[in-house]
Design a protein around this motif. Structure first.
Motif, short mmCIF file in Angstrom:
data_model
loop_
_atom_site.label_atom_id
_atom_site.label_comp_id
_atom_site.label_asym_id
_atom_site.label_seq_id
_atom_site.Cartn_x
_atom_site.Cartn_y
_atom_site.Cartn_z
N MET A 226 -11.84 -4.15 -0.82
CA MET A 226 -10.85 -3.47 -1.65
C MET A 226 -10.55 -4.27 -2.92
O MET A 226 -10.27 -3.70 -3.97
N THR A 340 -3.21 2.49 2.48
CA THR A 340 -4.28 2.67 3.46
C THR A 340 -3.87 3.70 4.51
O THR A 340 -4.67 4.55 4.89
N ASN A 360 -4.54 -2.84 6.79
CA ASN A 360 -3.89 -2.13 5.68
C ASN A 360 -3.80 -2.98 4.42
O ASN A 360 -3.50 -4.17 4.51
#
Ligand SMILES: NC(=O)c1ccc[n+]([C@@H]2O[C@H](COP(=O)([O-])OP(=O)(O)OC[C@H]3O[C@@H](n4cnc5c(N)ncnc54)[C@H](O)[C@@H]3O)[C@@H](O)[C@H]2O)c1
Ligand SMILES: [Zn+2]
Ligand SMILES: [Zn+2]
Length: 369
Positions: A226, A340, A360
């Motif tokens: 990410m 998320t 997350n």
């Protein structure tokens, strides 16, 4: 007339979040009642629940929240009924020494954050005669809350509540750690330790400020993947790998900045950060935890290194929050990608477990009404 609100509360450090019904008083002078639609799961609430950081208990959790003003007390001028608002986790009075010198993150009204009591010294959440504070004098893990108008920032109505909630803490804290506290400049090399809800925004801030190398250290592969989405140029699972890369890519000059946004601050990450910055380099500490600065001052003197603490990314929320939302609108700041998973209020403990398990970037509670 008081109303009833469902909320996630912590009664003692180390006990899980408990869903319960509380009585919520009407807003008094200069206070606002917010009907919350979304609340972000920032790591700082977990520090309070675990007892890493002290707070008066019992407390209603949550300091990232967005919703609609549904009642105001006498004298309120900053917002009106029907306005969409995000909460600022540090209130901004606008007139204290710090607010009036463009340092709103240091507003004197932030003094009650660890007690959760309104500025007049009383509480609005109650149960069977017991007073409940709000985390950061907010308590956004509740369907409704009564807060100071100083904690409210009006936002445009087209901004979704879930992404808006994150602009009350994690986004400005991370973005400002790079842009304000570090003061990253074009062409620099920045190392960011920890790429969760706060660190992902430090990455975005460093990138937008023009850093050449935005280097992320995070042990979790999903976070590293990410981080690339948010603008990291290089990612590493360990501080050692990042250090070796920095030595190589800067021809031994080392990094200009290290920014610490790990979940729990510790001695080792501080040491790594100090050693990764070169002459006139700066270490910015945003993470909260147990670390001690245990360095021979020679490490700072010879290289003119600095260590800078940062609260709320040294932002001026009344200016920076609308500015960040404009960057979101123009596509320069990614907010949708930060979320998320979404949870119901009664899934709050699961949401925090997912954060700790590295699943997350940010979890967000969607309140039901
Ligand atoms: N100073 C402030 O104003 C402020 C505001 C908000 C949050 N915080 C603090 O910032 C920190 C980060 O918050 P968050 O919500 O992003 O937490 P988070 O749990 O979402 O993210 C932390 C990240 O750090 C990573 N990590 C853990 N140990 C690491 C290590 N040794 N090296 C590198 N990465 C490591 C984790 O994998 C995770 O991705 C917390 O301590 C929080 O309390 C400070
Ligand atoms: Zn926070
Ligand atoms: Zn102030």
């Amino acid at each position: 007339m008081s109303i009833v609100t469902r909320a996630a509360v912590c009664r003692a450090p180390g006990t899980p979040w408990e869903i319960t019904e509380l009585e919520l008083d009407e807003p008094r002078a200069n206070e606002v009642r917010i009907k919350y639609y979304a609340a972000g799961l920032c790591h700082s609430d977990d520090h309070i629940q675990k007892g890493d950081a002290p707070m008066r208990m019992p407390v209603v959790g949550g300091h990232e929240g967005a919703g609609v003003v549904d009642a105001v007390g006498p004298g309120v001028t900053r917002v009106a009924v029907g306005d969409h608002v995000v909460c600022s986790f540090i209130p901004v009075c606008g007139k204290c020494r710090y607010c009036s010198t463009a340092r709103q993150a240091l507003c004197d009204e932030g003094k009650n954050a660890g007690i959760g009591v309104l500025p007049d010294g009383t509480f609005r959440f109650h149960q069977n005669g017991e007073d409940f504070g709000g985390l950061c004098v907010l308590g956004t893990f509740s369907q409704y809350g009564v807060v100071s108008e100083f904690s409210c920032i009006k936002i445009p109505e087209d901004i979704p509540f879930d992404v808006a909630s994150l602009v009350g803490c994690g986004v400005p804290t991370g973005w400002g750690s790079a842009v304000h506290a570090a003061g990253v400049r074009a062409g620099q090399t920045v190392v960011i330790y920890g790429c969760g809800g706060v660190g992902s925004n430090a990455v975005q801030g460093a990138r937008l400020a023009g850093a050449k190398n935005v280097i992320v250290v995070d042990p979790v592969e999903f976070k590293r993947d990410m981080a690339k989405v948010f603008g990291a140029t290089h990612t590493f699972a360990s501080a050692k790998e990042a250090h070796d890369f920095v030595v190589e890519t800067t021809w031994g000059e080392l990094a200009d900045h290290a920014i610490i946004t790990v979940g729990i601050l510790n001695d080792e990450v501080i040491k790594n950060a100090v050693q990764v910055v070169g002459k006139a380099g700066q270490v910015t500490i945003t993470a909260v935890g147990n670390g001690w600065i245990d360095e021979n001052p020679g490490m700072l003197i010879g290289y003119q290194r600095r260590i800078q603490g940062s609260i709320f990314g040294m932002c001026n929320p009344l200016y920076d929050v609308p500015r960040l939302l404009e960057l979101y609108r123009s596509g320069d700041l990614k907010l949708d990608e930060l979320i998320t998973r979404r949870y119901r209020l009664d899934e709050v403990n699961q949401g925090y477990q997912d954060m700790l398990d590295g699943k997350n970037i940010r979890g967000v509670i969607i309140h039901e009404h």
